[in-house]
Design a protein around this motif. Structure first.
Motif, PDB file in Angstrom:
ATOM      1  N   LEU A  32      24.576 -58.185 -21.605  1.00 30.30           N
ATOM      2  CA  LEU A  32      25.865 -57.569 -21.304  1.00 30.30           C
ATOM      3  C   LEU A  32      25.989 -56.246 -22.044  1.00 30.30           C
ATOM      4  CD1 LEU A  32      28.090 -60.770 -21.587  1.00 30.30           C
ATOM      5  CD2 LEU A  32      27.029 -59.806 -19.541  1.00 30.30           C
ATOM      6  N   ASN A  33      25.836 -55.156 -21.312  1.00 32.67           N
ATOM      7  CA  ASN A  33      26.095 -53.819 -21.849  1.00 32.67           C
ATOM      8  C   ASN A  33      27.543 -53.493 -21.525  1.00 32.67           C
ATOM      9  OD1 ASN A  33      23.415 -53.496 -22.693  1.00 32.67           O
ATOM     10  ND2 ASN A  33      22.789 -52.771 -20.686  1.00 32.67           N
ATOM     11  N   GLY A  34      28.429 -53.880 -22.429  1.00 31.95           N
ATOM     12  CA  GLY A  34      29.841 -53.935 -22.090  1.00 31.95           C
ATOM     13  C   GLY A  34      30.719 -52.902 -22.753  1.00 31.95           C
ATOM     14  N   ALA A  76      29.451 -54.583 -17.762  1.00 32.60           N
ATOM     15  CA  ALA A  76      30.453 -55.590 -18.098  1.00 32.60           C
ATOM     16  C   ALA A  76      31.643 -54.930 -18.773  1.00 32.60           C
ATOM     17  CB  ALA A  76      29.857 -56.654 -19.016  1.00 32.60           C
ATOM     18  N   ILE A  77      32.815 -55.538 -18.606  1.00 33.93           N
ATOM     19  CA  ILE A  77      34.019 -55.096 -19.307  1.00 33.93           C
ATOM     20  C   ILE A  77      34.674 -56.283 -19.993  1.00 33.93           C
ATOM     21  CG2 ILE A  77      34.510 -53.152 -17.771  1.00 33.93           C
ATOM     22  CD1 ILE A  77      36.720 -54.991 -16.522  1.00 33.93           C
ATOM     23  N   MET A 105      30.536 -55.538 -11.346  1.00 37.17           N
ATOM     24  CA  MET A 105      30.857 -55.394 -12.764  1.00 37.17           C
ATOM     25  C   MET A 105      31.271 -56.750 -13.322  1.00 37.17           C
ATOM     26  SD  MET A 105      31.229 -53.323 -15.408  1.00 37.17           S
ATOM     27  CE  MET A 105      31.622 -51.622 -14.962  1.00 37.17           C
ATOM     28  N   LEU A 106      30.644 -57.176 -14.396  1.00 38.60           N
ATOM     29  CA  LEU A 106      30.954 -58.458 -15.012  1.00 38.60           C
ATOM     30  C   LEU A 106      32.207 -58.338 -15.884  1.00 38.60           C
ATOM     31  CD1 LEU A 106      27.316 -59.415 -16.048  1.00 38.60           C
ATOM     32  CD2 LEU A 106      28.521 -59.973 -13.928  1.00 38.60           C
ATOM     33  N   VAL A 107      32.940 -59.453 -15.999  1.00 35.75           N
ATOM     34  CA  VAL A 107      34.233 -59.419 -16.685  1.00 35.75           C
ATOM     35  C   VAL A 107      34.359 -60.571 -17.673  1.00 35.75           C
ATOM     36  CG1 VAL A 107      36.752 -59.466 -16.417  1.00 35.75           C
ATOM     37  CG2 VAL A 107      35.329 -58.408 -14.643  1.00 35.75           C
ATOM     38  N   PRO A 152      33.585 -63.841  -8.543  1.00 35.78           N
ATOM     39  CA  PRO A 152      32.250 -63.965  -9.135  1.00 35.78           C
ATOM     40  C   PRO A 152      32.032 -63.046 -10.320  1.00 35.78           C
ATOM     41  CG  PRO A 152      32.154 -62.758  -7.054  1.00 35.78           C
ATOM     42  CD  PRO A 152      33.540 -63.310  -7.166  1.00 35.78           C
ATOM     43  N   SER A 153      32.817 -61.977 -10.399  1.00 35.41           N
ATOM     44  CA  SER A 153      32.661 -61.026 -11.507  1.00 35.41           C
ATOM     45  C   SER A 153      33.080 -61.621 -12.842  1.00 35.41           C
ATOM     46  CB  SER A 153      33.475 -59.756 -11.235  1.00 35.41           C
ATOM     47  OG  SER A 153      34.846 -60.069 -11.040  1.00 35.41           O
TER      48      SER A 153
END
Length: 793
Positions: free
Chosen positions: A261-263, A296-297, A317-319, A359-360
């Motif tokens: 995760l590069n968030g 990711a955020i 984008m992952l959350v 899904p994010s």
């Protein structure tokens, strides 16, 4: 169930001043209308806006087709303490400002005539937040029409049960028993279906195989539609096929493949638009972050909007969606601390209902810098929150952002947060006496980032966090990177997430995570700049910030790798290199201020910019930063090598040189001395013009916004950061929603038609009115500029 927008035709007024009402379209942020005052009780937390209470009213008729149906209203977000009245009768009250709520309006409406709705919002009890909250109905409102026999709101859930041989489970809950038809659609085409009937509990569960389906991922965010027909009621939800796994052996995986995760941490505001959660602005924010290199955020520190999650689903984008900033110890005098123990079970249900089919969303966070985790009561509450989320959603891990050093201080009686300090901060606001997190931010700004990270290495910090970490799936470390290696060895089953980190640690994190799957991610503070918590990440000089005390005039944190207008800064170039996305990047500290003092900050490496256009600075000392994944780098000014640096243990180095107009070039070399990458900046020409550059040349009439970047450039479009002067803007074919610059010190309102520039740039945001194309005209000391954006149906 029919969903109707309910955002037009509202009127707003300061509570008690109905004679001064004015028309608004939702979403709306009334705090932007409030005066900014030196004696504002919330002070640095919300940018010195003296928050007031506001009331919203709307007169409406119910659609003819609604007769005989159930009618619900959904408020996605009202800040805060919202009371809803329908035809004068109290219909609902909702306290927490970041979760949505529904109102069953059926029995309270006149089906054959006019109806009135009134929403009273309380936000004068300041301070109640540690950042800019906004005031009012800042997210959309919807009306739902449903048959009497219908699927309950938010009660369709789609779960991936197998990704290798794609299979999903569909669950639903209705108000009665009847036949069910479930169809899985791909852009309208039916891929599979299932039929059945609700059971005695009015529920229905089925599993459906989708053998040729595509999996959802950050690289391929494929989405499908689940259409459920229940009698006369038809509802659809969007979903993606993906499974999340988080184990000590494999780390964090999506569909079996490890993902680091590069968030980025983000707040909920949209810069110069304030707290307004326009769908288009929410997607723009995610689009910018994704393009910058984040995958990711972290929704810091409250549940994010539905529109933002929809954008994350579409863009890949992952959350990590976070519940709240604090628990039962007050961080500010009037925050949610007195209500959380009573409301958390329902709040978490609301959070999961909103997030489940996205899904994010890959993880939940129960809180941020909650020093309660150092207490016996708080450890038990940590477990209760985690268990509650597991009950509601067994498919996602649960974390919590813990500031390790804060826990130690709290256990010693020197806690950054306490009820007493929250009271003191409110009392001392006008005296500008820093208390709580404001005091800590000031100390960190003076002593630097290492002060916080070194503090976290103390032995008692481990003692005062280990029990709470054992009660969550993923241990969230705020500024604890110096503990990673030690704790991984001591706790072999612990999974570590950098829930809040400094930008300068991106390279170190990346190298650690490559070899250790239990380090699953890093969320920098912050990905994009935000309003409030003023000055904590600023690196400003006297020409833009005449005072460094964080007083009135300061409005933003200055803490983003991307600024308040959505522009990437040189720190973003460093981050991309640290993550291994780019081979080389470069930035230049403003040459006119190379040796000047600036406002202190721990949340910024420097204010380097990606430009060599420092016209008028000939012969002055310049500081150039180079970021590269290489053995060494050389720096050239107009073809002459001015220095060589080896890169050991980091991807960042800097050079001192002399500024000359022309070309600045950095070249990266491998260990054999072979050139592997280069970065070049060129100086802008002498002539200065105003340039208006739209982010999109074509937008849609309904829902889209027009973002126009206003720049002082040369004739070729090269930005001139030292050119400065007010720009006056006029618009045809739309409404100017916001105008301003990225400067954290900004005395003017974002609601005016004139703005100063910040290092040569500003931003205008326009909402099309449907009358034709949007035409924006700008006037400045360097001439005028016009731009036309085509508006389509």
């Amino acid at each position: 169930m029919e969903k109707l927008q309910f955002n037009d035709g509202w009127f707003c007024y300061r509570t008690g001043e109905r004679e001064n009402m004015f028309p608004v379209t939702l979403p709306h942020d009334a705090m932007l209308l409030d005066e900014r005052k030196e004696n504002c009780p919330s002070g640095v937390t919300n940018g010195w806006y003296d928050a007031k209470d506001y009331t919203y009213e709307k007169t409406f008729t119910v659609p003819a087709e609604a007769k005989g149906q159930k009618i619900f209203l959904e408020f996605e977000g009202v800040y805060r303490k919202a009371t809803v009245y329908l035809n004068g009768e109290k219909a609902a009250y909702h306290s927490y400002g970041y979760t949505g709520f529904y109102v069953d309006a059926t029995s309270r409406l006149n089906m054959d005539g006019e109806n009135t709705i009134r929403v009273e919002v309380i936000n004068h009890d300041q301070p109640n937040s540690r950042w800019y909250s906004g005031t009012g109905i800042y997210r959309p409102v919807w009306m739902y029409l449903a048959p009497k026999k219908h699927i309950k709101v938010d009660r369709i859930r789609v779960t991936t049960v197998d990704y290798k041989n794609p299979k999903i489970r569909v669950e639903m809950e209705a108000t009665d028993q009847d036949k069910i038809l479930v169809e899985i659609l791909d852009q309208g085409a039916v891929l599979a279906c299932a039929e059945g009937q609700t059971d005695e509990n009015k529920k229905y569960v089925t599993e459906i195989s989708l053998p040729n389906a595509e999996l959802w991922s950050t690289e391929n965010p494929k989405l499908y539609t689940c259409k459920v027909t229940f009698g006369e009621d038809v509802q659809e939800v969007i979903f993606g096929i993906r499974m999340v796994e988080c184990t000590p052996k494999k780390g964090f995986c999506i569909n079996g493949s490890r993902v680091i995760l590069n968030g980025a941490c983000i707040h909920h505001d949209n810069g110069i638009l304030g707290a307004c959660a326009y769908d288009f602005a929410e997607e723009r924010k995610i689009r910018i972050l994704k393009k910058a290199g984040y995958n990711a955020i972290r929704s810091a520190h409250n549940p994010c909007s539905k529109a933002l999650l929809d954008a994350c689903d579409r863009l890949g984008m992952l959350v990590m969606d976070e519940y709240i900033d604090g628990w039962y110890i007050h961080k500010t005098k009037y925050d949610y601390a007195d209500e959380i123990l009573t409301n958390y079970k329902k709040d978490l249900r609301d959070l999961v209902d909103k997030d489940y089919n996205h899904p994010s969303v890959i993880m939940y966070s129960t809180g941020n810098e909650v020093s309660e985790t150092a207490q016996k009561k708080g450890i038990a509450f940590t477990e209760a929150l985690t268990k509650r989320l597991h009950e509601l959603d067994s498919t996602r891990p649960v974390s919590c952002g813990v500031n390790i050093f804060f826990n130690f201080l709290s256990s010693m009686g020197f806690g950054v947060y306490s009820d007493k300090k929250a009271d003191q901060a409110a009392e001392d606001a006008t005296k500008k006496k820093a208390v709580g997190s404001e005091f800590y931010n000031t100390v960190a700004g003076i002593f630097g980032a290492e002060f916080m990270k070194m503090g976290a290495t103390l032995y008692p910090c481990d003692v005062k966090t280990r029990d709470a970490y054992a009660k969550m799936d993923v241990a969230g470390y705020n500024y604890g990177i110096r503990r990673y290696r030690h704790d991984l060895k001591k706790y072999p089953k612990r999974i570590i997430l950098g829930s809040e980190t400094f930008c300068a640690d991106a390279y170190k994190f990346t190298e650690l995570a490559k070899d250790e799957p239990r380090i699953i991610g890093d969320f920098v503070w912050a990905g994009m700049d935000y309003l409030g918590e003023v000055g904590i990440g600023s690196w400003e000089y006297k020409d833009y910030a005449p005072r460094f005390d964080g007083g009135c005039g300061w409005v933003a944190a200055g803490s983003g790798r991307i600024d308040l207008t959505g522009k990437e800064l040189a720190e973003m170039a460093y981050t991309r290199v640290a993550f291994g996305i780019d081979q080389i990047g470069m930035g230049v500290v403003p040459v006119n201020h190379t040796k000047d003092s600036h406002s202190p900050s721990s949340w910024k490496m420097s204010n380097a910019m990606e430009t060599w256009s420092w016209n008028g600075c000939e012969g002055k000392e310049a500081r150039v930063e180079v970021y590269a994944r290489a053995a060494s780098v050389k720096l050239f000014v107009n073809g002459e090598c001015v220095g060589t640096k080896k890169l050991n243990g980091d991807c960042r180095t800097s050079f001192r040189t002399v500024y000359h107009d022309g070309e600045l070039k950095a070249v990266a070399y491998d260990e054999q001395g072979q050139e592997i990458a280069e970065k070049v900046f060129v100086t802008a020409g002498e002539e200065t013009v105003l340039t208006a550059e739209p982010e999109q040349t074509v937008v849609k009439k309904d829902g889209d916004l027009v973002f126009v970047r206003l720049k002082y450039t040369d004739e070729k479009g090269e930005v001139k950061p030292l050119a400065r002067g007010n720009i006056k803007v006029s618009v045809q074919g739309g409404t100017l929603l916001g105008l301003g610059s990225a400067c954290p010190y900004y005395e003017d309102s974002y609601l005016t038609d004139s703005t100063d520039t910040y290092f040569g740039e500003a931003l205008a945001v326009v909402k099309p009115d449907g009358s034709g194309d949007v035409i924006l005209h700008g006037e400045s000391p360097f001439g005028s500029a016009d731009v036309t954006v085509k508006v389509e149906d």
